[in-house]
Design a protein around this motif. Structure first.
Motif, mmCIF file in Angstrom:
data_model
loop_
_atom_site.group_PDB
_atom_site.id
_atom_site.type_symbol
_atom_site.label_atom_id
_atom_site.label_comp_id
_atom_site.label_asym_id
_atom_site.label_seq_id
_atom_site.Cartn_x
_atom_site.Cartn_y
_atom_site.Cartn_z
ATOM 1 N N MET A 1 1.042 -1.139 0.010
ATOM 2 C CA MET A 1 -0.017 0.143 -0.169
ATOM 3 C C MET A 1 0.792 1.190 0.062
ATOM 4 S SD MET A 1 -2.670 1.443 2.940
ATOM 5 C CE MET A 1 -1.403 2.420 3.552
ATOM 6 N N LYS A 2 0.378 2.132 -1.061
ATOM 7 C CA LYS A 2 1.385 3.496 -0.836
ATOM 8 C C LYS A 2 0.951 4.458 0.176
ATOM 9 C CE LYS A 2 2.203 2.940 -5.982
ATOM 10 N NZ LYS A 2 1.188 1.421 -5.675
ATOM 11 N N LEU A 3 1.547 5.206 0.624
ATOM 12 C CA LEU A 3 0.993 6.202 1.515
ATOM 13 C C LEU A 3 0.260 7.021 1.183
ATOM 14 C CD1 LEU A 3 4.315 6.600 3.869
ATOM 15 C CD2 LEU A 3 2.553 5.083 4.523
ATOM 16 N N LYS A 4 0.359 7.384 -0.236
ATOM 17 C CA LYS A 4 -0.557 8.073 -0.824
ATOM 18 C C LYS A 4 -2.088 7.712 -0.655
ATOM 19 C CE LYS A 4 -1.263 11.094 -4.895
ATOM 20 N NZ LYS A 4 -0.965 11.219 -6.324
ATOM 21 N N LEU A 5 -2.293 6.435 -0.633
ATOM 22 C CA LEU A 5 -3.750 6.107 -0.743
ATOM 23 C C LEU A 5 -4.240 6.611 0.548
ATOM 24 C CD1 LEU A 5 -5.778 4.239 -1.951
ATOM 25 C CD2 LEU A 5 -4.833 2.120 -0.779
ATOM 26 N N LEU A 6 -3.515 6.829 1.804
ATOM 27 C CA LEU A 6 -4.215 7.274 2.963
ATOM 28 C C LEU A 6 -4.924 8.606 2.540
ATOM 29 C CD1 LEU A 6 -1.282 6.431 5.557
ATOM 30 C CD2 LEU A 6 -3.507 5.315 5.312
ATOM 31 N N ASP A 7 -4.720 9.225 1.618
ATOM 32 C CA ASP A 7 -5.253 10.601 1.220
ATOM 33 C C ASP A 7 -6.776 10.197 0.704
ATOM 34 O OD1 ASP A 7 -3.061 12.124 1.922
ATOM 35 O OD2 ASP A 7 -2.306 11.986 0.019
ATOM 36 N N GLY A 28 9.289 0.267 -0.876
ATOM 37 C CA GLY A 28 8.765 1.810 -0.726
ATOM 38 C C GLY A 28 7.287 1.568 -0.526
ATOM 39 N N GLU A 29 6.769 0.617 -0.215
ATOM 40 C CA GLU A 29 5.214 0.533 0.216
ATOM 41 C C GLU A 29 5.081 -0.201 1.623
ATOM 42 O OE1 GLU A 29 2.189 -0.593 -2.508
ATOM 43 O OE2 GLU A 29 3.216 0.453 -4.385
ATOM 44 N N VAL A 30 4.052 0.041 2.185
ATOM 45 C CA VAL A 30 3.565 -0.668 3.450
ATOM 46 C C VAL A 30 3.021 -2.301 2.801
ATOM 47 C CG1 VAL A 30 2.133 -0.885 5.427
ATOM 48 C CG2 VAL A 30 2.935 1.076 4.325
ATOM 49 N N LYS A 31 3.872 -3.296 3.447
ATOM 50 C CA LYS A 31 3.424 -4.493 2.834
ATOM 51 C C LYS A 31 2.647 -5.159 4.107
ATOM 52 C CE LYS A 31 5.655 -8.963 1.811
ATOM 53 N NZ LYS A 31 6.819 -10.023 1.609
ATOM 54 N N GLN A 32 2.745 -4.717 5.374
ATOM 55 C CA GLN A 32 1.977 -5.245 6.238
ATOM 56 C C GLN A 32 1.593 -4.318 7.394
ATOM 57 O OE1 GLN A 32 3.746 -8.560 8.246
ATOM 58 N NE2 GLN A 32 3.597 -9.954 6.498
ATOM 59 N N LEU A 119 -3.573 2.201 -16.598
ATOM 60 C CA LEU A 119 -2.543 2.422 -16.448
ATOM 61 C C LEU A 119 -1.599 3.028 -17.737
ATOM 62 C CD1 LEU A 119 -1.145 -0.591 -13.943
ATOM 63 C CD2 LEU A 119 -1.774 1.927 -13.435
ATOM 64 N N ASP A 120 -1.689 2.361 -18.803
ATOM 65 C CA ASP A 120 -1.256 2.588 -20.120
ATOM 66 C C ASP A 120 -1.572 3.868 -20.522
ATOM 67 O OD1 ASP A 120 -0.158 -0.036 -20.127
ATOM 68 O OD2 ASP A 120 -1.381 -0.528 -21.736
ATOM 69 N N ALA A 121 -2.776 4.472 -20.126
ATOM 70 C CA ALA A 121 -2.983 5.602 -20.697
ATOM 71 C C ALA A 121 -2.586 6.897 -19.573
ATOM 72 C CB ALA A 121 -4.520 6.031 -20.374
ATOM 73 N N GLY A 122 -1.965 6.487 -18.446
ATOM 74 C CA GLY A 122 -1.163 7.473 -17.632
ATOM 75 C C GLY A 122 -2.003 8.016 -16.547
ATOM 76 N N ALA A 123 -3.301 7.318 -16.151
ATOM 77 C CA ALA A 123 -3.850 7.455 -15.193
ATOM 78 C C ALA A 123 -3.755 6.953 -13.681
ATOM 79 C CB ALA A 123 -5.377 6.878 -15.247
ATOM 80 N N GLU A 124 -3.844 7.762 -12.746
ATOM 81 C CA GLU A 124 -3.819 7.198 -11.329
ATOM 82 C C GLU A 124 -4.949 6.497 -11.134
ATOM 83 O OE1 GLU A 124 -3.185 8.518 -6.551
ATOM 84 O OE2 GLU A 124 -3.061 9.963 -8.305
ATOM 85 N N VAL A 125 -4.912 5.098 -10.746
ATOM 86 C CA VAL A 125 -6.041 3.943 -10.516
ATOM 87 C C VAL A 125 -6.239 3.567 -9.239
ATOM 88 C CG1 VAL A 125 -7.054 2.040 -11.621
ATOM 89 C CG2 VAL A 125 -5.471 3.405 -12.894
ATOM 90 N N HIS A 141 0.483 -6.639 -12.321
ATOM 91 C CA HIS A 141 1.030 -5.338 -12.664
ATOM 92 C C HIS A 141 1.985 -4.857 -11.578
ATOM 93 C CE1 HIS A 141 -2.207 -5.020 -15.457
ATOM 94 N NE2 HIS A 141 -3.142 -5.164 -14.754
ATOM 95 N N GLY A 142 2.363 -5.748 -10.459
ATOM 96 C CA GLY A 142 3.314 -5.134 -9.407
ATOM 97 C C GLY A 142 2.938 -3.887 -8.919
ATOM 98 N N LEU A 143 4.181 -3.442 -8.098
ATOM 99 C CA LEU A 143 3.928 -2.322 -7.288
ATOM 100 C C LEU A 143 4.010 -1.141 -8.031
ATOM 101 C CD1 LEU A 143 6.016 -3.510 -4.262
ATOM 102 C CD2 LEU A 143 3.746 -3.338 -4.591
ATOM 103 N N THR A 144 3.308 -0.769 -9.186
ATOM 104 C CA THR A 144 3.170 0.169 -10.118
ATOM 105 C C THR A 144 2.901 1.442 -9.359
ATOM 106 O OG1 THR A 144 2.252 -1.068 -11.889
ATOM 107 C CG2 THR A 144 2.118 0.952 -12.411
ATOM 108 N N THR A 145 3.831 2.391 -9.779
ATOM 109 C CA THR A 145 3.884 3.958 -8.980
ATOM 110 C C THR A 145 2.346 4.339 -8.957
ATOM 111 O OG1 THR A 145 5.959 4.334 -10.085
ATOM 112 C CG2 THR A 145 4.691 6.167 -9.170
ATOM 113 N N ASN A 146 1.495 4.325 -10.199
ATOM 114 C CA ASN A 146 0.301 5.061 -10.114
ATOM 115 C C ASN A 146 -0.868 3.967 -9.719
ATOM 116 O OD1 ASN A 146 1.058 4.044 -12.640
ATOM 117 N ND2 ASN A 146 -0.295 5.392 -13.718
#
Length: 329
Positions: A1-7, A28-32, A119-125, A141-146
Motif C-alpha cells: 500500500m502506498k502512503l498516498k492511498l491514505l489521502d 517503498g510500500e506498506v507490505k503489512q 495505467l497505459d493511458a497514464g491514469a492514477e488508478v 501489474h506489480g507495485l506500479t507507481t500509479n
C-alpha cells in the motif's frame, strides 16, 4: 500500500481518516500493517501490500479462484491482443488522452485486464474487488507507481466520495446482490460537475433466457467451486470442438453454437489453441459459478442513471450486453 492511498481512504461508517499502525515497509510500500478507525473501533489489516476490508470468505470466492488460476489469460500485454483495450474504450467512450494524469476508480478489477488499459493511458488508478483476485492483479501489474489496490465491498467502500473524475465497472454489476444499489453507490464517488461514469451489464431478454447457462446455474451456482472448475476443465476439450463444428453452419451457426454450454471466442482474435482453451474454461466457469447473475433491461438501467441525476446519459444495448454512461451535473 502506498502512503498516498491514505489521502483517499476513509472509514465507510463515519468518513474519518484511518490511522496506520504496525506498518512493515518493503520496496517503498506498506507490505503489512493495520488501518484503524478509533471512532468506530474498527481495525483492518494490510496483507501482501493490499488493505483488506472484507472477510476472506464471501460470495465472490469463485472469482478469486478463476482469476488466480488464469491471471494472465485476458490481459492484453500477455496474450498479445487488444481485446481488453478495445472493449474498454468502446464501452466507456473515453480516449487515452482523457485519462492521462486523472484519478480513476475501477470497480471489480479481477486480474486487472482493464487496470492495464488505464495505467497505459497514464491514469492514477484505485482498483478494488470483493474477492482475492486483487492478488492476481498485483501479480500482473506489480507495485506500479500509479496503482492502488484494495479488497473491499462495493457497498462499504472505504473511499472519499466525490473525488474521482472517472469511474467504471465492467462485467461486474450483474454479479452483485443488488445491481441498482451497486450503481448508485458508485455514482456517489464521482467528482462534482463533470465526473464521468461508464458501466456494462448483462441484458435481459429472450436471447439470455434461452442460453443453457440459465438452466445449468440452477445447480452449478450452489456447487463447490473447485469441483465445478474441475468439471468445466474436463468438459471444455469435448464441448469446444462441437461448438466449432456447429459454428461452421452457414449463417445460423453463429447463433446455434451458443446453445452448446461452452464459451468460444474463436474468430475474435488470432489466439493460439492453448489460449482459446484457457479462455473457454475461464468464461464457462465464470458464467456458471457466480452466486448472483442479474441481467437488466435498457429501461431499468436508464432509470438508474436518471436517479443518480446524471446528464448526457447514453444507454444502449447489444445482444447480450447493455452499455451505460453519464456525467455528473
Amino acid at each position: 500500500m502506498k502512503l498516498k492511498l491514505l489521502d483517499y481512504l476513509v472509514c465507510f461508517r463515519c468518513s474519518r481518516k484511518f490511522e496506520l499502525q504496525d506498518a512493515v515497509h518493503e520496496s517503498g510500500e506498506v507490505k503489512q500493517g493495520k488501518l484503524s478507525c478509533r471512532a468506530c473501533n474498527l481495525i483492518f489489516h494490510i496483507e501482501n501490500f493490499i488493505p483488506r476490508f472484507v472477510e476472506k470468505e464471501n460470495y465472490s470466492a469463485n472469482f478469486g479462484l478463476q482469476w488466480n488460476k488464469f491471471r494472465r489469460t485476458q490481459i492484453d500485454k500477455f496474450n498479445g491482443t487488444t481485446l481488453s483495450r478495445d472493449r474498454f474504450y468502446r464501452v466507456s467512450g473515453w480516449q487515452p488522452r482523457d485519462l492521462k494524469s486523472q484519478l480513476v476508480l475501477e470497480a471489480g478489477c479481477g486480474a486487472g485486464r482493464f487496470t492495464q488499459i488505464c495505467l497505459d493511458a497514464g491514469a492514477e488508478v484505485v482498483s478494488f474487488d470483493l474477492s482475492n483476485s486483487v492478488d492476481a492483479c498485483l501479480e500482473n501489474h506489480g507495485l506500479t507507481t500509479n496503482l492502488h489496490l484494495i479488497q473491499a465491498s462495493i457497498y462499504d467502500l472505504p473511499l472519499r466520495k466525490e473525488i474521482f473524475p472517472y469511474v467504471f465497472c465492467l462485467g461486474v454489476l450483474q454479479h452483485t446482490p443488488n445491481p441498482k444499489k451497486s450503481f448508485l453507490t458508485l455514482a456517489q464517488f464521482l467528482r462534482g460537475r463533470g465526473g464521468s461514469i461508464a458501466v456494462d451489464v448483462y441484458r435481459l431478454g429472450l436471447w439470455d433466457i434461452m442460453l443453457p447457462k440459465r438452466y445449468l446455474r440452477l445447480i452449478t451456482k450452489w456447487m463447490d467451486h473447485e469441483r465445478l472448475f474441475d468439471i468445466v476443465s474436463r468438459s471444455v476439450p469435448y464441448l469446444l470442438p462441437i461448438s466449432d463444428l456447429i459454428g461452421k453452419i452457414s449463417v445460423a451457426g453463429f447463433y446455434l453454437k451458443r446453445f452448446v454450454p461452452v464459451a468460444n471466442i474463436r474468430g475474435y482474435a488470432p489466439l493460439n489453441e492453448d489460449v482459446i482453451r484457457e479462455w473457454a474454461v475461464l468464461d464457462t466457469f465464470d458464467s456458471l459459478s457466480p452466486r448472483y447473475d442479474n441481467p437488466q433491461t435498457i429501461g431499468i438501467v436508464r432509470r438508474w442513471l436518471l436517479e443518480a441525476q446524471l446528464k448526457d446519459i447514453e444507454v444502449f444495448g447489444r445482444k447480450t450486453q447493455i452499455i451505460a454512461r453519464g456525467i455528473k451535473q
